[in-house]
Write a protein that holds these residues in place. Structure first.
Motif, mmCIF file in Angstrom:
data_model
loop_
_atom_site.group_PDB
_atom_site.id
_atom_site.type_symbol
_atom_site.label_atom_id
_atom_site.label_comp_id
_atom_site.label_asym_id
_atom_site.label_seq_id
_atom_site.Cartn_x
_atom_site.Cartn_y
_atom_site.Cartn_z
ATOM 1 N N ALA A 157 -28.012 -4.184 -113.877
ATOM 2 C CA ALA A 157 -29.086 -4.777 -114.685
ATOM 3 C C ALA A 157 -29.761 -3.714 -115.557
ATOM 4 C CB ALA A 157 -30.114 -5.445 -113.769
ATOM 5 N N ARG A 158 -29.950 -2.530 -114.995
ATOM 6 C CA ARG A 158 -30.560 -1.455 -115.785
ATOM 7 C C ARG A 158 -29.642 -1.040 -116.928
ATOM 8 N NH1 ARG A 158 -32.824 1.816 -110.439
ATOM 9 N NH2 ARG A 158 -34.813 0.698 -110.298
ATOM 10 N N LEU A 159 -28.360 -0.926 -116.640
ATOM 11 C CA LEU A 159 -27.406 -0.552 -117.687
ATOM 12 C C LEU A 159 -27.275 -1.648 -118.739
ATOM 13 C CD1 LEU A 159 -24.750 1.235 -115.499
ATOM 14 C CD2 LEU A 159 -25.804 2.206 -117.537
ATOM 15 N N TYR A 160 -27.443 -2.890 -118.328
ATOM 16 C CA TYR A 160 -27.373 -4.016 -119.270
ATOM 17 C C TYR A 160 -28.430 -3.867 -120.363
ATOM 18 C CZ TYR A 160 -27.279 -8.880 -120.901
ATOM 19 O OH TYR A 160 -27.189 -10.020 -121.672
ATOM 20 N N ASN A 161 -29.594 -3.355 -119.973
ATOM 21 C CA ASN A 161 -30.687 -3.182 -120.938
ATOM 22 C C ASN A 161 -30.587 -1.879 -121.722
ATOM 23 O OD1 ASN A 161 -32.076 -5.619 -120.472
ATOM 24 N ND2 ASN A 161 -33.035 -4.787 -118.640
ATOM 25 N N MET A 162 -29.528 -1.110 -121.499
ATOM 26 C CA MET A 162 -29.348 0.160 -122.207
ATOM 27 C C MET A 162 -28.300 0.065 -123.313
ATOM 28 S SD MET A 162 -29.444 2.952 -119.099
ATOM 29 C CE MET A 162 -30.784 2.970 -117.905
ATOM 30 N N THR A 163 -27.812 -1.138 -123.597
ATOM 31 C CA THR A 163 -26.809 -1.286 -124.639
ATOM 32 C C THR A 163 -27.070 -2.544 -125.460
ATOM 33 O OG1 THR A 163 -24.428 -1.492 -125.091
ATOM 34 C CG2 THR A 163 -25.247 -2.554 -123.096
ATOM 35 N N ASP A 164 -26.674 -2.491 -126.725
ATOM 36 C CA ASP A 164 -26.722 -3.671 -127.597
ATOM 37 C C ASP A 164 -25.319 -4.155 -127.937
ATOM 38 O OD1 ASP A 164 -29.544 -3.695 -127.765
ATOM 39 O OD2 ASP A 164 -29.497 -2.138 -129.314
ATOM 40 N N ASP A 165 -24.306 -3.502 -127.385
ATOM 41 C CA ASP A 165 -22.924 -3.864 -127.691
ATOM 42 C C ASP A 165 -22.582 -5.205 -127.045
ATOM 43 O OD1 ASP A 165 -19.962 -4.019 -127.351
ATOM 44 O OD2 ASP A 165 -20.020 -2.008 -128.255
ATOM 45 N N PRO A 166 -22.240 -6.229 -127.846
ATOM 46 C CA PRO A 166 -21.986 -7.565 -127.282
ATOM 47 C C PRO A 166 -20.798 -7.597 -126.330
ATOM 48 C CG PRO A 166 -21.411 -7.493 -129.617
ATOM 49 C CD PRO A 166 -22.128 -6.227 -129.314
ATOM 50 N N GLY A 167 -19.776 -6.778 -126.585
ATOM 51 C CA GLY A 167 -18.632 -6.750 -125.687
ATOM 52 C C GLY A 167 -18.978 -6.167 -124.334
ATOM 53 N N VAL A 168 -19.751 -5.106 -124.342
ATOM 54 C CA VAL A 168 -20.186 -4.499 -123.086
ATOM 55 C C VAL A 168 -21.101 -5.453 -122.335
ATOM 56 C CG1 VAL A 168 -21.457 -2.591 -122.047
ATOM 57 C CG2 VAL A 168 -19.977 -2.165 -124.017
ATOM 58 N N LYS A 169 -22.015 -6.075 -123.059
ATOM 59 C CA LYS A 169 -22.939 -7.010 -122.415
ATOM 60 C C LYS A 169 -22.193 -8.179 -121.773
ATOM 61 C CE LYS A 169 -27.491 -6.439 -124.569
ATOM 62 N NZ LYS A 169 -28.225 -6.436 -123.298
ATOM 63 N N ALA A 170 -21.162 -8.663 -122.437
ATOM 64 C CA ALA A 170 -20.403 -9.799 -121.887
ATOM 65 C C ALA A 170 -19.757 -9.419 -120.559
ATOM 66 C CB ALA A 170 -19.343 -10.245 -122.885
ATOM 67 N N MET A 171 -19.179 -8.225 -120.489
ATOM 68 C CA MET A 171 -18.574 -7.793 -119.229
ATOM 69 C C MET A 171 -19.634 -7.624 -118.152
ATOM 70 S SD MET A 171 -16.541 -4.290 -118.216
ATOM 71 C CE MET A 171 -18.137 -3.474 -117.970
ATOM 72 N N LEU A 172 -20.782 -7.035 -118.510
ATOM 73 C CA LEU A 172 -21.830 -6.820 -117.524
ATOM 74 C C LEU A 172 -22.453 -8.141 -117.066
ATOM 75 C CD1 LEU A 172 -23.643 -3.625 -118.878
ATOM 76 C CD2 LEU A 172 -21.902 -3.801 -117.085
ATOM 77 N N GLN A 173 -22.482 -9.142 -117.940
ATOM 78 C CA GLN A 173 -22.956 -10.466 -117.528
ATOM 79 C C GLN A 173 -22.051 -11.029 -116.429
ATOM 80 O OE1 GLN A 173 -22.921 -12.402 -121.338
ATOM 81 N NE2 GLN A 173 -25.052 -11.876 -121.801
ATOM 82 N N PHE A 174 -20.749 -10.799 -116.566
ATOM 83 C CA PHE A 174 -19.803 -11.218 -115.528
ATOM 84 C C PHE A 174 -20.056 -10.434 -114.247
ATOM 85 C CE2 PHE A 174 -15.795 -10.630 -113.242
ATOM 86 C CZ PHE A 174 -15.409 -11.952 -113.041
ATOM 87 N N ASN A 175 -20.231 -9.119 -114.370
ATOM 88 C CA ASN A 175 -20.462 -8.283 -113.192
ATOM 89 C C ASN A 175 -21.754 -8.676 -112.471
ATOM 90 O OD1 ASN A 175 -18.189 -6.988 -114.032
ATOM 91 N ND2 ASN A 175 -19.101 -4.967 -114.251
ATOM 92 N N LEU A 176 -22.803 -8.969 -113.249
ATOM 93 C CA LEU A 176 -24.057 -9.418 -112.640
ATOM 94 C C LEU A 176 -23.841 -10.687 -111.816
ATOM 95 C CD1 LEU A 176 -26.504 -8.893 -115.660
ATOM 96 C CD2 LEU A 176 -26.656 -7.714 -113.454
#
Length: 293
Positions: A157-176
Motif C-alpha cells: 500500500a505504501r509503494l502504491y502511493n509512491m508511483t503514478d505509473d498506471p501499469g505498476v499500479k494495476a499490478m499492485l492493485q492485484f497484489n493488494l
C-alpha cells in the motif's frame, strides 16, 4: 513436483522505465515480509505439515501462488530497469555502473544481475532464510502467516502511493487484493482449527497445569502509560488482571565469576561493597581531621 507455466498470474508492464522505483520494489521481493519470505514460509509449512487434506492443500496452493508473485515482481523490476542506466541520468555519466547509481538503481542490479531483480531487499541486503516461520504447529504458523500478509499488504500500500505509473499500479492493485484474501484465509483457517478441535486459543495446547498459575493471567504495569488497564482485555469473566504496582520476584541479576582465562573484570560482591564502605569511612575520617585542624 512443480511445473512452470509461461504466463504471469497478472500482467507486469510499466508505462515507462523507473530505476529508482525498481529498487523500491525490491522490498516486496526480498524484504523480511516480501514474496520470497512467504513463498518459502508456506512451502516449508506445507512440506512439514503432518495432516493430509484441507490444511496442507491450502498451504501448498498459497505457497505455489507466491512463487508466481516473485516472478511478477522480478519481471516488473526488469522492465522498470530497461534502458535506465543509459537514458535516465546525466550525459556526463558515461560509465554504466556510475550511471546506474545516479539513476537510482541498486548497483548490483546492473553489475550482478545484468539489469534484473536480485534476491534482496530495497537496500540490497540479501534475502535471509531466518525470516521464515515454519514451526509445525498450524495455529502458531497461521497466526504468523496472517501477520506476514498484513505487513506485506502494508508495504504494498505504501509503494502504491509512491508511483503514478498506471501499469505498476494495476499490478499492485492485484497484489493488494491477494494480500487481502490471504489474510482472510489464514484468519478463517485459525477458527477452523479450533472448530475441528485441533487447537484452542493458546498455542500450544499443552502444559497448562504445569505453568505457574499465579502468572498466567496478569499484565505488569511497567511503563508510564496509565491507560493499559482501561482496555477491554481487563474486563469480563476472563479479563486479564492488571498489576499496577508489580514487584520484582527475583534477586540481583549478578553474573557468576568468570573463567580466569577470559580475563573478565571481577570482584566478589561482599569484597566490593566492603571496599566501597572502607573508602567512604576513610574519606569521612580525613574530612573530620581537616575540620579539627
Amino acid at each position: 513436483m512443480f511445473r512452470h507455466t509461461k504466463s504471469l498470474q497478472f500482467e507486469a508492464k510499466p508505462e515507462k522505465p523507473d530505476a529508482l522505483y525498481a529498487r523500491k520494489l525490491q522490498e516486496l521481493i526480498g524484504g523480511a515480509y516480501g514474496e520470497m519470505t512467504v513463498t518459502m514460509q508456506y512451502l516449508f509449512q506445507g512440506w512439514n505439515c503432518r495432516i493430509e487434506g484441507k490444511y496442507k492443500d491450502l498451504i501448498m496452493d498459497t505457497a505455489t501462488e507466491e512463487i508466481g508473485h516473485v516472478e511478477m515482481l522480478a519481471t516488473m523490476v526488469a522492465r522498470l530497469l530497461e534502458g535506465a542506466p543509459a537514458t535516465m541520468v546525466a550525459e556526463a555519466a558515461k560509465d554504466p555502473a556510475t550511471a546506474a547509481i545516479l539513476g537510482g538503481m541498486d548497483p548490483q542490479q546492473a553489475i550482478i544481475s545484468g539489469g534484473g531483480a536480485t534476491p534482496s531487499d530495497s537496500q540490497g541486503y540479501p534475502w535471509n532464510g531466518r525470516y521464515v516461520v515454519a514451526s509445525g504447529n498450524l495455529l502458531a504458523d497461521f497466526r504468523a502467516n496472517a501477520a506476514a500478509e498484513a505487513q506485506g499488504r502494508l508495504q504494498t500500500a505504501r509503494l502504491y502511493n509512491m508511483t503514478d505509473d498506471p501499469g505498476v499500479k494495476a499490478m499492485l492493485q492485484f497484489n493488494l487484493a491477494r494480500d487481502t484474501v490471504h489474510q482472510k484465509q489464514w484468519l478463517a483457517a485459525i477458527e477452523e482449527l479450533k472448530a475441528d478441535g485441533l487447537e484452542s486459543d493458546i498455542a500450544p495446547t499443552a502444559l497448562f497445569d504445569e505453568e505457574n498459575q499465579d502468572h498466567n493471567n496478569t499484565v505488569w504495569h511497567l511503563s508510564d502509560g496509565p491507560d493499559g488497564a482501561k482496555g477491554g482485555w481487563s474486563f469480563g469473566e476472563d479479563g486479564i488482571e492488571y498489576l499496577m504496582d508489580p514487584e520484582p520476584l527475583g534477586g540481583p541479576g549478578t553474573a557468576p565469576k568468570p573463567d580466569p582465562a577470559l580475563f573478565g573484570t571481577y570482584a566478589p560482591l561482599q569484597d566490593a561493597v566492603g571496599t566501597v564502605k572502607g573508602k567512604a569511612k576513610d574519606a569521612k575520617k580525613k574530612a573530620t581531621k581537616s575540620r579539627k585542624s
